[in-house]
Design a protein around this motif. Structure first.
Motif, short mmCIF file in Angstrom:
data_model
loop_
_atom_site.label_atom_id
_atom_site.label_comp_id
_atom_site.label_asym_id
_atom_site.label_seq_id
_atom_site.Cartn_x
_atom_site.Cartn_y
_atom_site.Cartn_z
N MET A 1 45.37 0.81 55.51
CA MET A 1 46.24 2.08 55.39
C MET A 1 46.37 2.67 54.18
O MET A 1 46.43 1.86 53.17
CB MET A 1 47.66 1.75 56.17
N LYS A 2 46.35 4.19 54.15
CA LYS A 2 46.26 4.48 52.61
C LYS A 2 47.75 4.63 52.12
O LYS A 2 48.77 4.65 53.00
CB LYS A 2 46.04 6.10 52.69
N THR A 3 48.19 4.57 50.91
CA THR A 3 49.49 4.36 50.47
C THR A 3 49.92 5.71 50.43
O THR A 3 49.42 6.78 49.99
CB THR A 3 49.54 3.65 49.02
N ILE A 4 51.37 5.79 50.51
CA ILE A 4 52.00 7.02 50.77
C ILE A 4 53.26 7.16 49.72
O ILE A 4 54.19 5.93 49.69
CB ILE A 4 52.68 7.44 52.25
N ALA A 5 53.34 8.39 49.21
CA ALA A 5 54.75 8.52 48.31
C ALA A 5 55.31 9.69 48.81
O ALA A 5 54.60 10.53 49.02
CB ALA A 5 54.37 8.45 46.84
N THR A 6 56.61 9.85 48.55
CA THR A 6 57.33 11.15 48.65
C THR A 6 58.05 11.57 47.47
O THR A 6 58.46 11.10 46.70
CB THR A 6 58.16 11.19 49.91
N LEU A 7 58.11 13.14 47.50
CA LEU A 7 58.93 13.75 46.51
C LEU A 7 59.92 14.68 46.90
O LEU A 7 59.58 15.37 47.77
CB LEU A 7 58.04 14.55 45.49
N THR A 8 61.17 14.58 46.42
CA THR A 8 62.42 15.28 46.86
C THR A 8 63.12 15.65 45.81
O THR A 8 63.63 14.99 44.70
CB THR A 8 63.46 14.35 47.65
N CYS A 130 49.30 6.63 44.38
CA CYS A 130 49.32 6.66 45.59
C CYS A 130 48.07 7.47 46.48
O CYS A 130 47.55 8.17 45.65
CB CYS A 130 50.85 7.31 46.20
N ASP A 131 47.96 7.23 47.62
CA ASP A 131 46.68 8.13 48.21
C ASP A 131 47.13 9.22 48.59
O ASP A 131 46.29 10.25 48.57
CB ASP A 131 46.18 7.33 49.17
N ILE A 132 48.25 9.65 49.29
CA ILE A 132 48.93 10.69 49.70
C ILE A 132 50.32 10.98 48.99
O ILE A 132 51.26 10.06 49.16
CB ILE A 132 49.00 10.70 51.38
N VAL A 143 64.19 24.93 38.40
CA VAL A 143 62.94 24.61 38.60
C VAL A 143 62.00 25.82 38.84
O VAL A 143 62.25 26.44 39.78
CB VAL A 143 62.70 23.40 39.62
N PRO A 144 60.91 25.72 37.99
CA PRO A 144 60.05 27.12 38.46
C PRO A 144 59.46 27.16 39.72
O PRO A 144 59.09 26.00 40.08
CB PRO A 144 58.98 26.92 37.11
N ASP A 145 59.21 28.15 40.04
CA ASP A 145 58.45 28.59 41.53
C ASP A 145 57.28 27.74 41.51
O ASP A 145 56.89 27.30 42.76
CB ASP A 145 58.32 29.81 41.62
N ASP A 146 56.47 27.52 40.43
CA ASP A 146 55.10 26.84 40.83
C ASP A 146 55.06 25.39 40.42
O ASP A 146 54.26 24.55 40.15
CB ASP A 146 54.17 27.58 39.69
N PHE A 147 56.26 24.89 40.64
CA PHE A 147 56.37 23.61 40.53
C PHE A 147 55.44 22.47 41.31
O PHE A 147 55.00 21.63 40.85
CB PHE A 147 58.03 22.92 40.37
N TYR A 148 55.53 22.87 42.52
CA TYR A 148 54.73 22.07 43.32
C TYR A 148 53.05 22.23 42.90
O TYR A 148 52.63 21.36 43.25
CB TYR A 148 55.20 22.51 44.88
N SER A 149 52.92 23.41 42.66
CA SER A 149 51.70 23.54 42.24
C SER A 149 51.16 22.71 40.90
O SER A 149 50.06 22.02 41.02
CB SER A 149 51.16 25.04 41.83
N ARG A 150 52.10 22.65 40.10
CA ARG A 150 51.66 21.75 38.97
C ARG A 150 51.65 20.34 39.34
O ARG A 150 50.73 19.58 38.80
CB ARG A 150 52.94 21.95 37.97
N VAL A 151 52.53 19.90 40.44
CA VAL A 151 52.37 18.55 40.82
C VAL A 151 51.19 18.32 41.42
O VAL A 151 50.44 17.26 41.17
CB VAL A 151 53.52 18.42 41.75
N ARG A 152 50.58 19.18 42.26
CA ARG A 152 49.30 18.85 43.07
C ARG A 152 48.22 18.80 41.87
O ARG A 152 47.33 18.08 42.08
CB ARG A 152 48.98 20.25 43.94
N THR A 160 44.38 11.99 45.00
CA THR A 160 45.77 11.93 45.71
C THR A 160 45.69 13.22 46.70
O THR A 160 45.59 14.12 46.08
CB THR A 160 46.79 11.62 44.87
N GLY A 161 45.92 12.84 47.92
CA GLY A 161 45.88 14.05 48.75
C GLY A 161 47.29 14.65 48.72
O GLY A 161 48.43 13.83 48.68
N PHE A 162 47.58 16.03 48.71
CA PHE A 162 48.88 16.56 48.39
C PHE A 162 49.48 17.08 49.98
O PHE A 162 48.70 18.18 50.22
CB PHE A 162 48.83 17.73 47.19
#
Length: 330
Positions: A1-8, A130-132, A143-152, A160-162
């Motif tokens: 199984m691929k490893t998973i992490a979450t961001l909140t 993590c894998d995902i 937090v800037p609007d493009d934060f999730y883009s920066r994370v990906r 890592t799959g986003f």
């Protein structure tokens, strides 16, 4: 199984009560008091644990309520990594009115996050493995609007799959940047993203398929409430009707859907099968009032009720003149 992490980025202490009747001015006696750790990614981690997996939760929290939030996570035996902030973690409240069967939800905006704090979060994420990675929920003020883009872009070089479930400008920026493994908008969020009402199923399928066609996401899963859900991928799209259940609460349905679909993908299940598993989890989540999430036995039972369906060819992006607002995927 691929490893998973979450961001909140904007978690919350979710408080739930029941009351016979909600009315103004007078004191309302409530019962069935519950406190649970919440927020998109936190809920995803909780559901994945219930399904038999493990997803380390990375989250920002602070203040006196942040300490309480940590203790709630420990009560739920969650594997966690906290990024500290100065502001108080928010508290969200849901009140179920027994007389009408209606639910009232009060959701604060959340604490303001400084630039050094969100930059520290990026530095933290640069070290995780993590894998995902599932990023779910709103961005707090500051937090800037493009934060999730920066994370990906930060985790992509490691393969890592986003996975993303957000809304508004944060969703728009991330979709424009592209490279997302799974994008899970609600119908309302998809409509806002493309700037069109998308009332017909063909229009919904066209908009979701357009995002896939441009390479902005490998899979787009659109949750549509009582209308069911739609999955778009390169090979076509699939729409399935909602599982017929009596909804006691909609809190956590989308998070349960996302968690179950991501978990199934991590287990190398077929994307359509993973989509159906997500639908089963979403249906299972609405069976209980308040802030509770889906439970494994209900998910497995609901999964037997989700039809197989038949995939259709991706429609052309006609009739969606403003779909280009999501960007060019470059």
């Amino acid at each position: 199984m691929k490893t998973i992490a979450t961001l909140t980025m904007n978690p919350a202490i979710d408080v739930a009560y029941e009351a016979d009747r909600v009315f103004h001015t007078h004191k309302i006696r409530a019962r069935q008091e519950r406190y649970v750790p919440g927020g998109g990614g936190i809920n995803v981690s909780r559901v994945i644990a219930r399904l038999g997996g493990c997803a380390r939760a990375h989250y920002m929290a602070g203040g006196a309520t942040g300490e309480t939030f940590d203790r709630l996570l420990d009560i739920h035996q969650m594997v966690r990594s906290r990024i500290p902030i100065a502001g108080n973690t928010r508290i969200s409240t849901a009140v179920f009115e027994r007389e009408s069967g209606k639910e009232y939800r009060f959701v604060p905006t959340g604490p303001s996050v400084s630039q050094p704090e969100w930059e520290a979060c990026l530095a933290h994420l640069a070290e995780i493995e993590c894998d995902i990675l599932v990023a779910s929920g709103s961005l707090p003020p500051g937090v800037p609007d493009d934060f999730y883009s920066r994370v990906r872009r930060l985790v992509a070089p490691r393969g890592t799959g986003f996975v993303l479930d957000s809304s508004g400008a944060a969703l728009r920026c991330a979709a424009a940047d592209g490279g997302i493994l799974l994008l899970k908008p609600s119908l309302g969020e998809l409509q806002h993203l493309v700037g069109e009402p998308l009332e017909a199923l063909d229009d919904i399928a066209a908009a979701a398929s357009h995002i896939v066609r441009r390479g902005q996401a490998t899979y787009v899963a659109v949750t549509m409430g009582h209308q069911g859900a739609l999955l778009a991928q390169a090979s076509g799209y699939l729409h399935l009707p909602a599982v017929p259940v009596t909804a006691m609460s909609t809190v956590g349905a989308g998070d349960s859907f996302l968690a179950a679909m991501t978990f199934a993908l991590a287990c190398e299940r077929d994307p359509v099968d993973a989509f159906r598993y997500g639908m089963a989890a979403g249906a299972a989540a609405v069976l209980s009032p308040g802030t509770d999430l889906c439970r494994l036995e209900d998910v497995e039972r609901m999964f037997q009720l989700v039809p197989q369906g038949e995939q259709c060819p991706c429609p052309p992006s006609v009739g969606i003149p403003h779909v280009d607002v999501v960007g060019d995927g470059s």
